[in-house]
Design a protein around this motif. Structure first.
Motif, PDB file in Angstrom:
ATOM      1  N   ILE A 122       0.499  -1.583   0.103  1.00 34.01           N
ATOM      2  CA  ILE A 122       0.021  -0.398  -0.047  1.00 34.01           C
ATOM      3  C   ILE A 122       0.713   1.362   0.128  1.00 34.01           C
ATOM      4  CG2 ILE A 122      -2.238   1.403   1.286  1.00 34.01           C
ATOM      5  CD1 ILE A 122      -3.033  -1.221   2.547  1.00 34.01           C
ATOM      6  N   PRO A 123       0.501   2.335  -1.077  1.00 35.67           N
ATOM      7  CA  PRO A 123       0.682   3.390  -0.969  1.00 35.67           C
ATOM      8  C   PRO A 123       1.654   4.011   0.362  1.00 35.67           C
ATOM      9  CG  PRO A 123      -0.146   3.390  -3.063  1.00 35.67           C
ATOM     10  CD  PRO A 123      -0.480   2.756  -1.744  1.00 35.67           C
ATOM     11  N   ASP A 124       2.411   4.654   0.373  1.00 36.78           N
ATOM     12  CA  ASP A 124       2.386   5.614   2.064  1.00 36.78           C
ATOM     13  C   ASP A 124       1.801   7.229   1.698  1.00 36.78           C
ATOM     14  OD1 ASP A 124       2.975   7.099   4.551  1.00 36.78           O
ATOM     15  OD2 ASP A 124       5.441   8.094   3.799  1.00 36.78           O
ATOM     16  N   THR A 125       0.921   6.848   2.741  1.00 41.76           N
ATOM     17  CA  THR A 125      -0.208   8.349   2.786  1.00 41.76           C
ATOM     18  C   THR A 125      -0.204   9.236   3.629  1.00 41.76           C
ATOM     19  OG1 THR A 125      -2.594   7.881   2.320  1.00 41.76           O
ATOM     20  CG2 THR A 125      -1.503   7.883   0.566  1.00 41.76           C
ATOM     21  N   HIS A 126       0.495   9.163   4.531  1.00 44.41           N
ATOM     22  CA  HIS A 126       0.340   9.298   6.219  1.00 44.41           C
ATOM     23  C   HIS A 126       0.319  10.948   6.226  1.00 44.41           C
ATOM     24  CE1 HIS A 126       4.782  10.648   5.300  1.00 44.41           C
ATOM     25  NE2 HIS A 126       4.596  11.468   6.343  1.00 44.41           N
ATOM     26  N   TRP A 127       0.936  11.328   4.852  1.00 45.77           N
ATOM     27  CA  TRP A 127       0.486  12.909   5.356  1.00 45.77           C
ATOM     28  C   TRP A 127      -0.978  13.254   5.594  1.00 45.77           C
ATOM     29  CZ3 TRP A 127       3.221  10.922   1.137  1.00 45.77           C
ATOM     30  CH2 TRP A 127       4.584  10.929   1.293  1.00 45.77           C
ATOM     31  N   LEU A 128      -1.725  12.057   4.958  1.00 42.98           N
ATOM     32  CA  LEU A 128      -3.577  12.766   5.190  1.00 42.98           C
ATOM     33  C   LEU A 128      -3.882  12.801   6.927  1.00 42.98           C
ATOM     34  CD1 LEU A 128      -5.052  10.091   2.487  1.00 42.98           C
ATOM     35  CD2 LEU A 128      -5.191  12.434   2.523  1.00 42.98           C
ATOM     36  N   ASP A 129      -2.640  12.481   7.808  1.00 44.07           N
ATOM     37  CA  ASP A 129      -3.175  12.264   8.837  1.00 44.07           C
ATOM     38  C   ASP A 129      -1.694  12.850   9.903  1.00 44.07           C
ATOM     39  OD1 ASP A 129      -2.141   9.542   9.153  1.00 44.07           O
ATOM     40  OD2 ASP A 129      -2.782   8.789  10.276  1.00 44.07           O
ATOM     41  N   ASP A 130      -1.215  13.372   8.893  1.00 41.50           N
ATOM     42  CA  ASP A 130      -0.139  13.644  10.104  1.00 41.50           C
ATOM     43  C   ASP A 130      -0.132  14.821  10.944  1.00 41.50           C
ATOM     44  OD1 ASP A 130       2.720  14.730  10.266  1.00 41.50           O
ATOM     45  OD2 ASP A 130       3.664  13.216   8.908  1.00 41.50           O
ATOM     46  N   PRO A 131       0.082  15.344  12.033  1.00 43.58           N
ATOM     47  CA  PRO A 131      -0.262  16.506  12.019  1.00 43.58           C
ATOM     48  C   PRO A 131       0.158  17.338  11.946  1.00 43.58           C
ATOM     49  CG  PRO A 131       0.811  14.869  13.702  1.00 43.58           C
ATOM     50  CD  PRO A 131       0.478  14.378  12.973  1.00 43.58           C
ATOM     51  N   ALA A 132       1.962  17.285  11.674  1.00 40.43           N
ATOM     52  CA  ALA A 132       2.246  18.072  11.070  1.00 40.43           C
ATOM     53  C   ALA A 132       1.462  18.743   9.265  1.00 40.43           C
ATOM     54  CB  ALA A 132       4.196  18.256  10.778  1.00 40.43           C
ATOM     55  N   TRP A 133       0.747  18.394   9.293  1.00 39.50           N
ATOM     56  CA  TRP A 133       0.193  18.772   7.696  1.00 39.50           C
ATOM     57  C   TRP A 133      -0.959  18.722   8.234  1.00 39.50           C
ATOM     58  CZ3 TRP A 133       3.117  19.038   3.189  1.00 39.50           C
ATOM     59  CH2 TRP A 133       4.245  19.168   3.419  1.00 39.50           C
ATOM     60  N   ARG A 134      -2.225  19.825   6.876  1.00 39.87           N
ATOM     61  CA  ARG A 134      -3.909  20.011   7.510  1.00 39.87           C
ATOM     62  C   ARG A 134      -4.202  19.399   5.978  1.00 39.87           C
ATOM     63  NH1 ARG A 134      -2.220  19.529  11.609  1.00 39.87           N
ATOM     64  NH2 ARG A 134      -2.936  20.908  13.358  1.00 39.87           N
ATOM     65  N   SER A 135      -5.305  19.243   5.912  1.00 37.77           N
ATOM     66  CA  SER A 135      -5.894  18.642   4.756  1.00 37.77           C
ATOM     67  C   SER A 135      -7.287  18.764   4.956  1.00 37.77           C
ATOM     68  CB  SER A 135      -5.445  17.897   3.423  1.00 37.77           C
ATOM     69  OG  SER A 135      -5.207  16.790   4.771  1.00 37.77           O
ATOM     70  N   LEU A 136      -8.249  18.741   3.604  1.00 33.91           N
ATOM     71  CA  LEU A 136      -9.807  18.455   3.609  1.00 33.91           C
ATOM     72  C   LEU A 136      -9.938  17.101   2.905  1.00 33.91           C
ATOM     73  CD1 LEU A 136     -11.477  21.636   3.749  1.00 33.91           C
ATOM     74  CD2 LEU A 136     -11.505  19.707   6.060  1.00 33.91           C
ATOM     75  N   PRO A 137     -10.949  16.449   3.430  1.00 31.72           N
ATOM     76  CA  PRO A 137     -11.046  14.781   1.728  1.00 31.72           C
ATOM     77  C   PRO A 137     -11.517  15.760   0.899  1.00 31.72           C
ATOM     78  CG  PRO A 137     -12.508  15.003   3.916  1.00 31.72           C
ATOM     79  CD  PRO A 137     -11.747  15.855   4.490  1.00 31.72           C
ATOM     80  N   GLY A 138     -11.516  14.542   0.268  1.00 31.58           N
ATOM     81  CA  GLY A 138     -11.841  15.076  -1.192  1.00 31.58           C
ATOM     82  C   GLY A 138     -13.090  13.474  -1.592  1.00 31.58           C
ATOM     83  N   TYR A 139     -13.883  13.973  -2.767  1.00 34.06           N
ATOM     84  CA  TYR A 139     -14.259  12.690  -3.291  1.00 34.06           C
ATOM     85  C   TYR A 139     -15.525  13.716  -4.517  1.00 34.06           C
ATOM     86  CZ  TYR A 139     -17.085   8.853  -5.218  1.00 34.06           C
ATOM     87  OH  TYR A 139     -17.624   7.740  -6.029  1.00 34.06           O
ATOM     88  N   ILE A 140     -15.687  12.884  -5.907  1.00 33.61           N
ATOM     89  CA  ILE A 140     -15.727  13.141  -7.272  1.00 33.61           C
ATOM     90  C   ILE A 140     -16.143  11.685  -7.306  1.00 33.61           C
ATOM     91  CG2 ILE A 140     -15.411  13.590  -9.449  1.00 33.61           C
ATOM     92  CD1 ILE A 140     -13.939  16.522  -8.260  1.00 33.61           C
ATOM     93  N   HIS A 141     -17.140  11.642  -7.592  1.00 37.72           N
ATOM     94  CA  HIS A 141     -17.900  10.466  -8.615  1.00 37.72           C
ATOM     95  C   HIS A 141     -17.356  10.942 -10.341  1.00 37.72           C
ATOM     96  CE1 HIS A 141     -20.716   7.991 -10.752  1.00 37.72           C
ATOM     97  NE2 HIS A 141     -19.934   6.534 -10.282  1.00 37.72           N
ATOM     98  N   TYR A 142     -17.029  10.135 -11.697  1.00 40.08           N
ATOM     99  CA  TYR A 142     -16.799  10.687 -12.835  1.00 40.08           C
ATOM    100  C   TYR A 142     -17.955   9.228 -13.318  1.00 40.08           C
ATOM    101  CZ  TYR A 142     -12.991  13.745 -13.176  1.00 40.08           C
ATOM    102  OH  TYR A 142     -11.881  14.527 -13.563  1.00 40.08           O
ATOM    103  N   GLY A 143     -18.121   9.603 -14.029  1.00 42.26           N
ATOM    104  CA  GLY A 143     -18.644   8.705 -15.456  1.00 42.26           C
ATOM    105  C   GLY A 143     -18.455   8.458 -16.811  1.00 42.26           C
ATOM    106  N   VAL A 144     -16.722   8.322 -16.573  1.00 42.32           N
ATOM    107  CA  VAL A 144     -16.122   7.586 -17.211  1.00 42.32           C
ATOM    108  C   VAL A 144     -14.897   7.248 -16.910  1.00 42.32           C
ATOM    109  CG1 VAL A 144     -15.423  10.806 -18.764  1.00 42.32           C
ATOM    110  CG2 VAL A 144     -14.029   9.483 -16.636  1.00 42.32           C
ATOM    111  N   ASN A 145     -14.219   6.412 -17.765  1.00 41.00           N
ATOM    112  CA  ASN A 145     -13.453   4.853 -17.866  1.00 41.00           C
ATOM    113  C   ASN A 145     -12.343   5.795 -16.876  1.00 41.00           C
ATOM    114  OD1 ASN A 145     -11.174   3.685 -18.681  1.00 41.00           O
ATOM    115  ND2 ASN A 145     -11.982   1.862 -18.947  1.00 41.00           N
ATOM    116  N   TYR A 146     -11.822   5.300 -16.223  1.00 42.72           N
ATOM    117  CA  TYR A 146     -10.657   5.714 -15.364  1.00 42.72           C
ATOM    118  C   TYR A 146      -8.752   6.637 -16.004  1.00 42.72           C
ATOM    119  CZ  TYR A 146      -7.785   1.792 -14.082  1.00 42.72           C
ATOM    120  OH  TYR A 146      -6.702   0.675 -15.072  1.00 42.72           O
TER     121      TYR A 146
END
Length: 349
Positions: A122-146
């Motif tokens: 699994i890729p490292d994405t620790h920035w998502l909950d690292d206390p030294a970083w800030r962000s908000l979660p995002g989600y978009i649905h697409y009607g196309v091939n990935y």
């Protein structure tokens, strides 16, 4: 065809709260996720083996799920443990389960052979909950091939044209030829734009004395995960040499998960390490990213509709398409390996 033996992002952690059942289609398969009493995530095929009714329309009973069509009850391992009016339950009465790992606010699911599911991949994405970083979660649905969205993420020269008021910056950004490196499971893209204007989303949250040196350095790996070091620093302060003075740094985390052959789940976040005590800065950055990704969706959806009108149309490759071509080669190689493994398994039977 879609890759099976890989880790896909199935959901943000907050999408699967305690006591609830969360359905989502992944690679064409209906999945239902829920938490056991100890908080562990369970992922079952959202299709009762009796008549195919969605288990997500069923009822939680402890760590089990009861189908509310004919009352079959399944435990967290997918085994049918109760069937009304039937004392003996055949061993084959079960629903498929999927390996899941919850890590750094993302829930990852393995859609292929469970014996091959190695969490270390699994890729490292620790920035998502690292206390030294800030962000908000995002989600978009697409009607196309990935893969059309992959193409977009592998060629950032579109930024000043599709996103002139959000992520784009000046058009000189599009003239830069990035460095492309092949990885075992994807590609690495390195793009530097020296002495350019700060894009509007960065100018809105940080003051700049003048021009900036801007970088985007990211790995794009199977199945379609982008982990990016990006940012900008005042021109001439040494950013290209590794010295980041008065910089705005980001660690973009994005994941594309095919819903079907022609629809896609898009998970994203854009952590930053400056002004982390100012939530309005985080909200501003996040909204700029959301606006930009909506712009991407508009042009890519229009592209998909155009392509569907003429299945014989072949896109013309340019030099800027190197990363796209290399990543699609990696995808095709993985699909071929999985196809060969299935054929060998069938032959052994």
């Amino acid at each position: 065809m879609l890759i099976e033996n890989t880790w896909y992002v199935a959901a943000w952690s907050h999408e699967v709260p305690d006591g609830a059942m969360f359905p989502r289609v992944i690679t064409g398969l209906p999945i239902v996720m829920y938490r056991k009493a100890d908080g562990e995530i369970v992922a079952l095929e959202d299709r009762c083996c009796h008549r195919g009714a969605p288990l997500s329309l069923g009822r939680r009973e402890g760590d089990c799920v009861r189908c509310m069509y004919h009352g079959l009850k399944f435990d967290s391992a997918g085994t049918c443990v109760e069937a009304p009016a039937q004392q003996r339950i055949p061993p084959r009465v079960k629903v498929r389960t999927f390996p899941v790992v919850e890590r750094h606010r993302w829930i990852w699911i393995w859609m292929g052979d469970p014996a091959l599911a190695n969490p270390d991949a699994i890729p490292d994405t620790h920035w998502l909950d690292d206390p030294a970083w800030r962000s908000l979660p995002g989600y978009i649905h697409y009607g196309v091939n990935y893969l059309l969205i992959c193409d977009n993420l592998l060629d950032f020269s579109h930024l000043p044209f599709v996103h002139p008021t959000t992520l784009g910056g000046s058009e000189d950004y599009a003239t830069v030829q990035p460095k492309i490196e092949r990885l075992d499971n994807g590609v690495r893209v390195t793009r530097w734009t020296i002495n350019t204007d700060a894009p509007r989303y960065a100018a809105a949250v940080k003051e700049w004395p003048g021009k900036v040196d801007r970088w985007n350095i990211y790995d794009f790996t199977l199945p379609a995960v982008l982990c990016m070091d990006s940012g900008m620093a005042p021109t001439g302060t040494g950013a290209p040499e590794g010295t980041r003075v008065n910089a705005a740094e980001f660690r973009g985390c994005q994941a594309l998960t095919p819903e079907t052959e022609n629809s896609t789940h898009y998970f994203f976040s854009h952590p930053h390490n400056f002004a982390i005590d100012q939530p309005e800065v985080t909200r501003s950055i996040h909204q700029s990213v959301v606006d930009a990704f909506d712009e991407d969706r508009e042009i890519i959806t229009a592209q998909q509709k155009n392509l569907a009108l003429d299945p014989t149309f072949r896109m013309t490759a340019f030099g800027i398409d190197s990363a796209l071509s290399q990543f699609r080669w990696v995808v095709d190689r993985q699909l071929a390996e999985e196809r060969e493994a299935r054929q060998q398994l069938t032959g052994e039977r």
